[in-house]
Each structure stands twice: as structure tokens, then as C-alpha cells.
Design a protein around this motif. Sequence first.
Motif, PDB file in Angstrom:
ATOM      1  N   LEU A  86      42.764   3.296   9.729  1.00 24.00           N
ATOM      2  CA  LEU A  86      42.990   3.447   8.290  1.00 24.00           C
ATOM      3  C   LEU A  86      42.703   4.868   7.832  1.00 24.00           C
ATOM      4  CD1 LEU A  86      41.527   0.269   6.547  1.00 24.00           C
ATOM      5  CD2 LEU A  86      43.904   0.962   6.721  1.00 24.00           C
ATOM      6  N   GLY A  87      43.564   5.382   6.987  1.00 24.84           N
ATOM      7  CA  GLY A  87      43.381   6.714   6.432  1.00 24.84           C
ATOM      8  C   GLY A  87      44.043   7.824   7.225  1.00 24.84           C
ATOM      9  N   ALA A  88      44.665   7.478   8.341  1.00 21.43           N
ATOM     10  CA  ALA A  88      45.316   8.508   9.163  1.00 21.43           C
ATOM     11  C   ALA A  88      46.694   8.852   8.602  1.00 21.43           C
ATOM     12  CB  ALA A  88      45.464   8.023  10.606  1.00 21.43           C
ATOM     13  N   LEU A  89      47.018  10.124   8.645  1.00 22.55           N
ATOM     14  CA  LEU A  89      48.357  10.601   8.337  1.00 22.55           C
ATOM     15  C   LEU A  89      48.976  10.966   9.675  1.00 22.55           C
ATOM     16  CD1 LEU A  89      50.506  11.418   6.244  1.00 22.55           C
ATOM     17  CD2 LEU A  89      49.414  13.660   6.135  1.00 22.55           C
ATOM     18  N   VAL A  90      50.007  10.225  10.069  1.00 25.66           N
ATOM     19  CA  VAL A  90      50.573  10.320  11.412  1.00 25.66           C
ATOM     20  C   VAL A  90      51.970  10.923  11.350  1.00 25.66           C
ATOM     21  CG1 VAL A  90      51.226   8.985  13.469  1.00 25.66           C
ATOM     22  CG2 VAL A  90      49.292   8.237  12.067  1.00 25.66           C
ATOM     23  N   SER A  91      52.227  11.895  12.235  1.00 28.83           N
ATOM     24  CA  SER A  91      53.565  12.484  12.361  1.00 28.83           C
ATOM     25  C   SER A  91      54.121  12.146  13.733  1.00 28.83           C
ATOM     26  CB  SER A  91      53.506  14.001  12.207  1.00 28.83           C
ATOM     27  OG  SER A  91      53.033  14.360  10.935  1.00 28.83           O
ATOM     28  N   LEU A  92      55.401  11.781  13.758  1.00 28.11           N
ATOM     29  CA  LEU A  92      56.088  11.500  15.019  1.00 28.11           C
ATOM     30  C   LEU A  92      57.073  12.616  15.311  1.00 28.11           C
ATOM     31  CD1 LEU A  92      56.772   7.668  14.592  1.00 28.11           C
ATOM     32  CD2 LEU A  92      54.801   8.803  15.635  1.00 28.11           C
ATOM     33  N   ASP A  93      57.520  12.687  16.568  1.00 25.86           N
ATOM     34  CA  ASP A  93      58.379  13.807  16.956  1.00 25.86           C
ATOM     35  C   ASP A  93      59.785  13.748  16.370  1.00 25.86           C
ATOM     36  OD1 ASP A  93      59.409  11.815  18.593  1.00 25.86           O
ATOM     37  OD2 ASP A  93      59.076  12.893  20.463  1.00 25.86           O
ATOM     38  N   GLY A 101      67.623  -2.920  16.077  1.00 28.19           N
ATOM     39  CA  GLY A 101      67.943  -3.473  17.383  1.00 28.19           C
ATOM     40  C   GLY A 101      67.928  -2.445  18.501  1.00 28.19           C
ATOM     41  N   LYS A 102      67.658  -1.192  18.168  1.00 27.26           N
ATOM     42  CA  LYS A 102      67.639  -0.128  19.173  1.00 27.26           C
ATOM     43  C   LYS A 102      66.196   0.311  19.422  1.00 27.26           C
ATOM     44  CE  LYS A 102      69.352   4.515  20.022  1.00 27.26           C
ATOM     45  NZ  LYS A 102      69.865   5.722  19.400  1.00 27.26           N
ATOM     46  N   ARG A 103      65.827   0.381  20.691  1.00 26.62           N
ATOM     47  CA  ARG A 103      64.471   0.796  21.046  1.00 26.62           C
ATOM     48  C   ARG A 103      64.415   2.317  21.148  1.00 26.62           C
ATOM     49  NH1 ARG A 103      61.131  -3.123  23.317  1.00 26.62           N
ATOM     50  NH2 ARG A 103      60.255  -1.653  24.815  1.00 26.62           N
ATOM     51  N   ASN A 104      63.424   2.896  20.486  1.00 29.17           N
ATOM     52  CA  ASN A 104      63.243   4.344  20.480  1.00 29.17           C
ATOM     53  C   ASN A 104      61.873   4.689  21.026  1.00 29.17           C
ATOM     54  OD1 ASN A 104      65.710   4.970  19.035  1.00 29.17           O
ATOM     55  ND2 ASN A 104      64.723   4.115  17.239  1.00 29.17           N
ATOM     56  N   GLN A 105      61.823   5.668  21.920  1.00 33.54           N
ATOM     57  CA  GLN A 105      60.555   6.191  22.416  1.00 33.54           C
ATOM     58  C   GLN A 105      60.235   7.441  21.610  1.00 33.54           C
ATOM     59  OE1 GLN A 105      58.489   4.798  24.339  1.00 33.54           O
ATOM     60  NE2 GLN A 105      59.262   4.336  26.365  1.00 33.54           N
ATOM     61  N   LEU A 106      59.112   7.421  20.931  1.00 37.24           N
ATOM     62  CA  LEU A 106      58.701   8.567  20.128  1.00 37.24           C
ATOM     63  C   LEU A 106      57.288   8.974  20.510  1.00 37.24           C
ATOM     64  CD1 LEU A 106      60.013   7.336  16.667  1.00 37.24           C
ATOM     65  CD2 LEU A 106      61.057   9.062  18.121  1.00 37.24           C
ATOM     66  N   ARG A 107      57.014  10.264  20.332  1.00 36.21           N
ATOM     67  CA  ARG A 107      55.679  10.793  20.631  1.00 36.21           C
ATOM     68  C   ARG A 107      54.943  11.066  19.320  1.00 36.21           C
ATOM     69  NH1 ARG A 107      53.530  12.173  25.033  1.00 36.21           N
ATOM     70  NH2 ARG A 107      55.467  12.336  26.162  1.00 36.21           N
ATOM     71  N   ILE A 108      53.659  10.783  19.330  1.00 29.34           N
ATOM     72  CA  ILE A 108      52.813  11.073  18.167  1.00 29.34           C
ATOM     73  C   ILE A 108      52.449  12.550  18.253  1.00 29.34           C
ATOM     74  CG2 ILE A 108      50.635  10.569  17.006  1.00 29.34           C
ATOM     75  CD1 ILE A 108      50.787   7.748  18.375  1.00 29.34           C
ATOM     76  N   THR A 109      52.946  13.331  17.305  1.00 32.58           N
ATOM     77  CA  THR A 109      52.730  14.787  17.365  1.00 32.58           C
ATOM     78  C   THR A 109      51.463  15.228  16.657  1.00 32.58           C
ATOM     79  OG1 THR A 109      54.170  15.087  15.447  1.00 32.58           O
ATOM     80  CG2 THR A 109      55.176  15.326  17.632  1.00 32.58           C
ATOM     81  N   SER A 110      51.043  14.476  15.629  1.00 32.48           N
ATOM     82  CA  SER A 110      49.786  14.825  14.975  1.00 32.48           C
ATOM     83  C   SER A 110      49.180  13.621  14.271  1.00 32.48           C
ATOM     84  CB  SER A 110      49.960  15.981  13.989  1.00 32.48           C
ATOM     85  OG  SER A 110      50.616  15.542  12.824  1.00 32.48           O
ATOM     86  N   VAL A 111      47.876  13.643  14.219  1.00 29.95           N
ATOM     87  CA  VAL A 111      47.096  12.645  13.489  1.00 29.95           C
ATOM     88  C   VAL A 111      46.068  13.419  12.676  1.00 29.95           C
ATOM     89  CG1 VAL A 111      45.590  10.628  13.627  1.00 29.95           C
ATOM     90  CG2 VAL A 111      47.386  10.949  15.361  1.00 29.95           C
TER      91      VAL A 111
END
Length: 156
Positions: free
Chosen positions: A87-94, A145-155
Motif C-alpha cells: 500500500l502506498g507504492a507508486l509503481v511504473s512499468l516498462d 485476452g492477451k498475455r503481456n510480460q512487463l517489467r517493474i521499472t520503479s517503485v
Amino acid sequence: MPKQAFHALIVASLQSELDMLTRAAMATHAEATDEENKAEDKYDTRGLEASYLAHGQSKAAEETALALSQFQALTLRDFAAHEPISLGALVSLDDGSRYFVGPRAGGTEIEADGVTVLVITPQSPLGHELVGKRQGDQVTLTLGGKRNQLRITSVV
């Protein structure tokens, strides 16, 4: 833009929504109890319908008030790269998307300085996938319906 600014915008958005819902519930309640909405015969349900609507609006206002109080009580902190998302995290994905993990109000979208942040809860599918992960981890998201692989770039 700092996380605290997004948090303040979320709180302001919830306060605005609560004010609007409260006004609507009060107006609908007044309509439901107005003498002109008294049933003229057994098929006249205007007053009953207005009371159901007022009840629904009151429930929505209660839910928004709870979300507002939980966001106001949320202690913001910075997350180190090795710390798990909570809780409280600001998350960015690639893919450029940003999410604020909040206690409630999932789906609330905040935009500032050209950056859009979507509030998610740990109970949502995306929140469930992200909570516990760390910066640099990969997540698998199924969108349309499409699976995506994403990386967490920042938290943050």
C-alpha cells in the motif's frame, strides 16, 4: 511529479466526488419525501423509486467517505529498490503505465503534468499481481485476452 502530489490529487478527487454524491443524495431524499411525490394510486411509484435512488446514492457516498478517510490516513513512505510493493507504492512499468496502490477507490484516474496514474487495490487482479513484487521483477498481465510480460521499472 512526486508521489505526495498524486496522493493529494487522489484525496481532492475523492473529496469532490463525496461532495457531489452527498448533494445528490440529499436532493433525491428531499424529492422522495416531498408531498408532491405521494402516491396517487397503487401504480404510482415515483416516491418509492426516488427513495431507492436516494438509498443507493447514500451508500455510494458512504463508500467514497470510507475511501477518503483511508487515503487521508495512509502513511506515505519511499520504497527502496529491494522492498516489496505494498500500500502506498507508486509503481511504473516498462510500457509507461503508472499505478498507485491504494486501500480503496480502484479505478480512479489522476492526471497531472501529462502523467496519468491509475489507482489500484491489492484485491484487484493487477494489484494482486504487483503486491509483493520488487523493482526489476517481471509481471504477467492479461489484457483483452492477451498475455503481456512487463517489467517493474520503479517503485516509489
